[in-house]
Motif scaffolding. Structure first.
Motif, mmCIF file in Angstrom:
data_model
loop_
_atom_site.group_PDB
_atom_site.id
_atom_site.type_symbol
_atom_site.label_atom_id
_atom_site.label_comp_id
_atom_site.label_asym_id
_atom_site.label_seq_id
_atom_site.Cartn_x
_atom_site.Cartn_y
_atom_site.Cartn_z
ATOM 1 N N GLY A 56 -17.275 85.999 1.944
ATOM 2 C CA GLY A 56 -16.125 86.273 2.807
ATOM 3 C C GLY A 56 -16.007 87.713 3.247
ATOM 4 N N ASN A 77 -1.323 78.717 2.760
ATOM 5 C CA ASN A 77 -2.694 78.347 2.458
ATOM 6 C C ASN A 77 -2.767 78.142 0.959
ATOM 7 O OD1 ASN A 77 -3.674 80.690 4.871
ATOM 8 N ND2 ASN A 77 -4.028 78.500 5.017
ATOM 9 N N LEU A 78 -3.149 76.935 0.531
ATOM 10 C CA LEU A 78 -3.344 76.697 -0.896
ATOM 11 C C LEU A 78 -4.846 76.745 -1.136
ATOM 12 C CD1 LEU A 78 -2.644 75.816 -3.739
ATOM 13 C CD2 LEU A 78 -2.479 73.474 -2.927
ATOM 14 N N GLY A 108 -12.678 81.291 -1.743
ATOM 15 C CA GLY A 108 -12.063 79.972 -1.738
ATOM 16 C C GLY A 108 -11.889 79.424 -0.341
ATOM 17 N N LYS A 109 -11.637 78.108 -0.302
ATOM 18 C CA LYS A 109 -11.427 77.460 0.991
ATOM 19 C C LYS A 109 -10.117 76.691 0.868
ATOM 20 C CE LYS A 109 -14.529 75.177 4.269
ATOM 21 N NZ LYS A 109 -13.531 74.537 5.113
ATOM 22 N N ALA A 110 -9.218 76.927 1.784
ATOM 23 C CA ALA A 110 -7.893 76.304 1.680
ATOM 24 C C ALA A 110 -8.009 74.788 1.796
ATOM 25 C CB ALA A 110 -6.995 76.840 2.780
ATOM 26 N N VAL A 111 -7.175 74.087 1.044
ATOM 27 C CA VAL A 111 -7.182 72.635 1.116
ATOM 28 C C VAL A 111 -5.862 72.166 1.701
ATOM 29 C CG1 VAL A 111 -8.777 72.352 -0.790
ATOM 30 C CG2 VAL A 111 -6.335 72.470 -1.240
ATOM 31 N N ASN A 112 -5.836 70.929 2.173
ATOM 32 C CA ASN A 112 -4.660 70.460 2.905
ATOM 33 C C ASN A 112 -3.702 69.652 2.042
ATOM 34 O OD1 ASN A 112 -6.098 68.199 2.510
ATOM 35 N ND2 ASN A 112 -6.385 67.682 4.676
ATOM 36 N N ALA A 133 3.843 72.738 4.566
ATOM 37 C CA ALA A 133 2.521 72.235 4.964
ATOM 38 C C ALA A 133 1.431 73.149 4.425
ATOM 39 C CB ALA A 133 2.435 72.182 6.480
ATOM 40 N N TYR A 134 0.333 72.518 4.085
ATOM 41 C CA TYR A 134 -0.812 73.301 3.633
ATOM 42 C C TYR A 134 -1.798 73.439 4.783
ATOM 43 C CZ TYR A 134 1.069 72.481 -0.962
ATOM 44 O OH TYR A 134 1.895 72.464 -2.039
ATOM 45 N N LYS A 135 -1.947 74.638 5.266
ATOM 46 C CA LYS A 135 -2.820 74.875 6.409
ATOM 47 C C LYS A 135 -4.250 75.142 5.919
ATOM 48 C CE LYS A 135 0.566 74.963 9.432
ATOM 49 N NZ LYS A 135 0.728 73.939 10.457
ATOM 50 N N THR A 136 -5.195 74.800 6.775
ATOM 51 C CA THR A 136 -6.592 75.013 6.385
ATOM 52 C C THR A 136 -7.326 75.873 7.405
ATOM 53 O OG1 THR A 136 -7.167 72.982 7.487
ATOM 54 C CG2 THR A 136 -6.835 72.851 5.124
ATOM 55 N N ASN A 137 -6.706 77.002 7.752
ATOM 56 C CA ASN A 137 -7.423 77.918 8.645
ATOM 57 C C ASN A 137 -8.607 78.547 7.901
ATOM 58 O OD1 ASN A 137 -5.071 78.791 7.346
ATOM 59 N ND2 ASN A 137 -5.321 80.819 8.225
ATOM 60 N N PRO A 138 -9.555 79.101 8.641
ATOM 61 C CA PRO A 138 -10.810 79.512 7.999
ATOM 62 C C PRO A 138 -10.652 80.631 6.962
ATOM 63 C CG PRO A 138 -10.990 79.555 10.406
ATOM 64 C CD PRO A 138 -9.565 79.347 10.074
ATOM 65 N N ALA A 139 -11.516 80.571 5.961
ATOM 66 C CA ALA A 139 -11.553 81.595 4.921
ATOM 67 C C ALA A 139 -12.225 82.840 5.483
ATOM 68 C CB ALA A 139 -12.354 81.055 3.741
ATOM 69 N N PRO A 140 -12.137 83.976 4.879
ATOM 70 C CA PRO A 140 -11.260 84.328 3.772
ATOM 71 C C PRO A 140 -9.814 84.563 4.231
ATOM 72 C CG PRO A 140 -12.513 86.236 4.443
ATOM 73 C CD PRO A 140 -12.991 85.101 5.282
ATOM 74 N N TYR A 141 -8.931 84.617 3.255
ATOM 75 C CA TYR A 141 -7.495 84.676 3.571
ATOM 76 C C TYR A 141 -6.932 86.071 3.400
ATOM 77 C CZ TYR A 141 -8.606 79.892 3.602
ATOM 78 O OH TYR A 141 -9.227 78.720 3.915
ATOM 79 N N GLN A 142 -7.831 87.000 3.076
ATOM 80 C CA GLN A 142 -7.393 88.378 3.012
ATOM 81 C C GLN A 142 -8.277 89.145 3.979
ATOM 82 O OE1 GLN A 142 -7.115 89.799 -0.958
ATOM 83 N NE2 GLN A 142 -6.525 91.832 -0.369
ATOM 84 N N PRO A 196 -8.869 84.307 -2.692
ATOM 85 C CA PRO A 196 -8.726 84.288 -1.236
ATOM 86 C C PRO A 196 -10.012 84.623 -0.487
ATOM 87 C CG PRO A 196 -7.776 86.269 -2.140
ATOM 88 C CD PRO A 196 -8.172 85.435 -3.303
ATOM 89 N N MET A 197 -10.991 85.200 -1.153
ATOM 90 C CA MET A 197 -12.203 85.585 -0.437
ATOM 91 C C MET A 197 -13.202 84.430 -0.372
ATOM 92 S SD MET A 197 -11.764 88.680 0.600
ATOM 93 C CE MET A 197 -13.355 89.360 0.985
#
Lengths: 535, 435
Positions: free
Chosen positions: B403, B321-322, B330-334, A2-11, B327-328
């Motif tokens: 971010g 998260n794609l 960008g916004k993850a898509v589903n 699954a592709y999750k869309t939790n809030p950015a940023p991811y680091q 990662p900073m």
């Protein structure tokens, strides 16, 4: 998959609030360890154990407060147990408890620490909604509360192990003898003692150099914001140095070291004014807070002669922090020139104000020393020589009068032809008459104590020798120290020795006496007497 | 003075080693594969479609055109146009119509565009840039030619090869590989902008790129390489210009006498303008701890993201998260069906990490590190209090959504999210105030 869309940023940074607090806790634990070791060495094992137990009690009490708070707020929650554990760790009450305990002297009673911890935790923090929402530094709240409610001066049992007798702590001694306006070396303590923490104060405040080192490490590790402490300590340093220079103190640098090393300034700078919750968030706001705290600290010390200038000033700047946050809306990376101008302008104003305050507190007089006495004290002494009568009686009787015309009716026990009196009649007068008294030491045959500049000195008009000194003053700690001196002197053979003891039961003074001080007092009296009567 | 100023930057863990030296995968041109083109530009303006379903197209044939700026879109493959399909588009973050072209695998070329030489005039170069249909390849996708529309007082061309987002290595590999195109592009753009010198900004610790460029600088005396600190967001125009020129500007870099272009844009220009072949493919970093073989992939523009993920060995774990981009920012898509667009520099695929939010301890870390000099903590409070005037006072519209605030927050508060919301409501309020 699954592709999750939790809030950015991811680091995200690895540094968490918990980690920040743990590092802060380690730094506090180091200070505490130093305090425990010092207490064991200087006051023996019973106080050493107490220094450990005080911390345990304080942490336990704040934990209990937290737990009750969580229970009250989440009565019907099914995961209450988990919540309590989470809150105990993430309310960071243990930091509050550690700071609070380190702000207490080791001779503080357990119940005082318990009451203070409860106040700090409940009123200082929990009523506002817990961590992150309090207005005042909780530990400062607790400390101010116990300061106002309880007598924190050292008990007799501590005095036996101490050279200092006034107020229990060295800061108290400096406060009550030199009123934060003097650079006379504190008897028995070198500059290094003050910098390294080899003196008595509250548990955490004494280790100036250790605190500076810890502060630098914490600032480099990003645990504390370095701006407020830098401006705080810097402004106090410049202020005190300039006060020393302008008022012509013997040793302005020593005066600065007293300001930085005494009264918990470094502890406040490293652990209290850096409390992120109660200080502004913007860099500019932090600079301002540091300067304002410095202003308040020096004013409280010099102007109102207060031991707790640091804690009070930090509590007061906590009040202005929210306003600073509201006023500072401009971009934080623009107009640095204006910001620097405002901050340094405030700094300069602070220095000017504090110097003016010190000047007026000092009566605008130049201070220097004559015969080991500060000029105002000397001048006061001189003025008294004209007020008091030296009775020319061969049978060595003498009388002592208070400042007014009313004789106190004190009779001499020894044999004196005349009496040289340095009198103060009441607590207020101590402040008025000896506005800037230096600490005076009297050393009689190796027995050392330190005193206020108040004593009765009997001088023989025949031989010109000091016959008697009255150390006794009733009330406040006068009894204790007066009697000590009396006991000590009581065994003397007055026929063959030059000293006697006079009991002055009706006089109330805020002074405490030491033999060192009396020796100096006697010498000074002699000098003045000789100058006045040509012997 | 740093005493009173916020720092505005911070070193991040770059994770560049994941894809830096991996073998580049070239997806090539496969028969039967499809490419997709969104019918809306990143600023939500419409794109005019010039081909109809059933049409045969060749490589380099113009298939669409942006309506706000003149930006032609060229087909990267030869084949047949199919019916438009609804697909998720990263341009507008929702499903929109896409032009679909099925590749016939023949790569039939169409007539080349008008070429220029290094000696061409300013106007000729400008016209060629406009016709090339290039947008900035760094991520924002701003049409390149607009910057060269009769610029005044430009003294320096700044080539941005900083690549400050973690995981991204496309600039690193392409700038190393195509030094000639990069330097030719520099010469052309210097001429077009009237700049007398060009500075190629790259991060320290990119010795390979630096040495590769420096080896060929003999014939390009006006080009220099400048190494900048390894901090985020060094690649943002303002931060970079401040670092290199110690200048700040209000709206456009031209105010500081600088025109700035992404390194890959310059490379593409150097190739397209001299050969007349429109850009058909680009290098994309597929990296992160959620993908099996992180590396750089060369693919046709319009390829679906899932093809790239498959080429890199698929996902390494269940929930990921794609992120189109780094990662900073960008916004993850589903989903993974969206097509690669020209500005997209990377697909970052990360294991999902969840954070427990703690109360704000008001440490000011976000304020201290905001590159725009904002106070995210105060803006978040104003947002909670619905105090719109205060949000405007706090300059919330200057936020670039880098971010950084969320990154720095030790209490794991979703500040960037709050900033986005604050911007949305403030934008709405501002538009109301205008009325």
């Amino acid at each position: 998959m699954a592709y999750k869309t939790n809030p950015a940023p991811y680091q995200r940074t690895k540094k968490s609030t918990l980690q920040i607090m743990i590092e802060l806790g380690i730094a506090l634990a180091i200070v505490w360890l130093a305090a425990v070791i010092t207490t064991f060495i200087k006051l023996g094992s019973s106080y050493g154990v107490k220094s450990i137990l005080l911390m345990v009690v304080s942490v336990a009490v704040t934990f209990a407060c937290d737990a009750i708070n969580t229970v009250v707020r989440n009565k019907k929650d099914k995961t209450l147990g988990k919540k309590i554990v989470y809150d105990l760790i993430h309310n960071y009450s243990w930091i509050t408890a550690m700071i609070f305990t380190l702000l207490c002297p080791v001779w503080t009673s357990y119940y005082v620490v318990i009451v203070g911890s409860i106040f700090a935790s409940v009123i200082g923090k929990l009523v506002f909604g817990g961590f992150g929402k309090n207005i005042f530094n909780p530990a400062a709240m607790g400390r101010i509360f116990i300061q106002l409610c309880f007598d924190l001066s050292a008990p007799d049992s501590v005095h036996k192990g101490l050279d200092t007798v006034t107020g229990g702590t060295l800061t108290g001694a400096f406060n009550s003898t030199q009123q934060w306006l003097g650079s006379y070396p504190l008897e028995g303590y070198s500059t290094w003692d003050i910098l390294l923490g080899n003196y008595f104060g509250t548990m955490g405040e004494t280790f100036t150099i250790l605190l500076v080192v810890l502060g630098v490490i914490l600032a480099i590790r990003g645990v504390i914001n370095w701006r407020a402490p830098v401006f705080y300590v810097g402004t106090v340093a410049i202020s005190s140095l300039l006060i020393g220079l302008v008022l012509g103190f013997e040793n302005p640098l020593l005066y600065m070291i007293y300001h930085l090393g005494l009264g918990g300034l470094m502890f406040g700078a490293v652990f209290m004014i850096t409390d992120p919750v109660t200080t502004p968030t913007s860099p500019f706001g932090n600079c301002i807070v540091g300067v304002v705290a410095a202003l308040l600290t020096v004013l409280l010390r010099v102007g109102t002669n207060n031991v707790e200038g640091v804690v009070y000033s930090i509590a007061i700047v906590n009040l202005i922090s929210p306003s600073l946050d509201i006023f500072i809306t401009a971009k934080t990376n623009k107009n640095t020139g204006v910001k620097a101008g405002v901050t340094f302008g405030l700094s300069a104003l602070t220095v000017a104000l504090t110097v003016a305050m010190a000047w007026s507190a000092n009566g605008g007089r130049e201070i220097n020393t004559i015969n080991g006495l500060s000029r105002p004290v000397y001048e006061e002494l001189e003025s008294y020589t004209t007020t008091f009568t030296f009775m020319e009686e061969k049978d060595y009787q003498f009388s002592i009068y208070s400042k007014g015309d009313d004789p106190t009716g004190t009779k001499g026990v020894g044999k004196c032809a005349g009496a040289y009196s340095i009198v103060n009649a009441s607590l207020e007068e101590v402040g008025v008459v000896y506005g800037v008294p230096s600490k005076i030491y009297i050393d009689m045959n190796g027995f050392e104590l330190e005193v206020e500049s108040v004593a009765y000195v009997a001088i023989s008009t025949e031989t010109g020798k000091v016959l008697g000194i009255s150390p006794a003053s009733k009330g406040y700690q006068g009894d204790v120290y007066g009697n000590k001196v009396k006991d000590f002197l009581g065994g003397y053979d007055f026929e063959n020795n030059d000293f006697t003891v006079v009991d002055v039961p009706s006089l109330q003074t805020g002074a405490s006496y030491s033999l060192v001080g009396m020796q100096q007092m006697a010498n000074a009296a002699l000098t003045i007497y000789n100058a006045a009567y040509g012997k | 003075m740093i005493l009173f100023r916020s720092v505005g930057r911070r070193h991040l863990d770059g994770h560049k080693e994941l894809s830096k030296h991996s073998e580049i995968i070239n997806l090539g041109s496969k028969k039967g594969s499809k490419v997709y083109f969104p019918t809306m530009a990143p600023n939500a303006s419409a794109i005019k479609v010039l081909v109809n379903p059933g049409d045969k197209v060749t490589v380099g044939q113009k298939i669409a055109e942006r309506t706000d700026f003149y930006v032609p879109i060229y087909s990267p493959v030869s084949g047949v146009v199919l019916e438009q399909e609804n697909l998720f588009s990263t341009n507008v973050n929702r499903p929109i119509k896409h032009i679909v072209i099925e590749n016939d695998g023949l790569d039939t070329p169409s007539d080349p565009l008008k070429t220029v030489t290094l000696d061409s005039t300013k106007e000729e170069i400008f016209a060629a840039i406009k016709e090339a249909g290039l947008v900035g390849l760094g991520g924002a996708g701003f049409p390149t030619y607009v910057k060269y529309n009769n610029p005044q007082g430009i003294h320096t061309l700044l080539v941005n090869g900083v690549e400050c987002e973690p995981f991204l290595t496309t600039d690193f590999v392409t700038m190393q590989k195509e030094v000639d195109a990069l330097l030719n592009g520099c010469e052309l753009l210097m001429k077009a902008s009237g700049a007398s010198k060009a500075i190629i900004a790259i991060k320290v610790h990119k010795e390979e790129v630096r040495d590769a460029i420096k080896a060929k600088l003999d014939t390009h005396p006006n080009v220099t390489v400048k190494e900048v600190p390894d901090v985020y967001p060094m690649g943002w125009e303002r931060t970079l210009i401040k670092e290199v020129f110690h200048k700040e500007y209000d709206r456009l870099p031209a105010e500081a006498g600088v025109v700035i272009n992404n390194g890959q844009t310059v490379i593409s220009l150097g190739k397209v303008l001299l050969t007349g072949k429109p850009i058909t493919e680009r290098t994309i970093t597929v990296s992160g701890d959620g993908i099996k073989n992180p590396t750089n992939v060369v693919c046709k523009i319009g390829t679906q993201a899932k093809e790239l993920i498959e080429a890199c060995g698929g996902l390494a774990c269940e929930d990921v998260n794609l992120i189109p981009g780094g990662p900073m920012c960008g916004k993850a898509v589903n989903n993974d069906v969206f097509p690669i667009t020209m500005p997209m520099g990377s697909l970052t695929i990360l294991k999902v990490k969840t954070y427990v939010e703690e109360p704000c301890l008001r440490c000011g870390s976000c304020t201290n590190h905001c590159p725009s000099g904002l106070q995210p903590v105060e803006i978040r409070r104003a947002l909670k209090a619905k105090d719109y005037e205060r949000m405007i006072k706090l300059n919330v519209m200057s936020c670039v959504e880098c971010g950084m605030c969320s990154y720095c927050c030790p209490s794991r508060i979703e500040l960037t999210d709050a900033m986005r919301n604050a911007k949305t409501v403030t934008k709405f309020k501002l538009s109301q105030m205008k009325k």
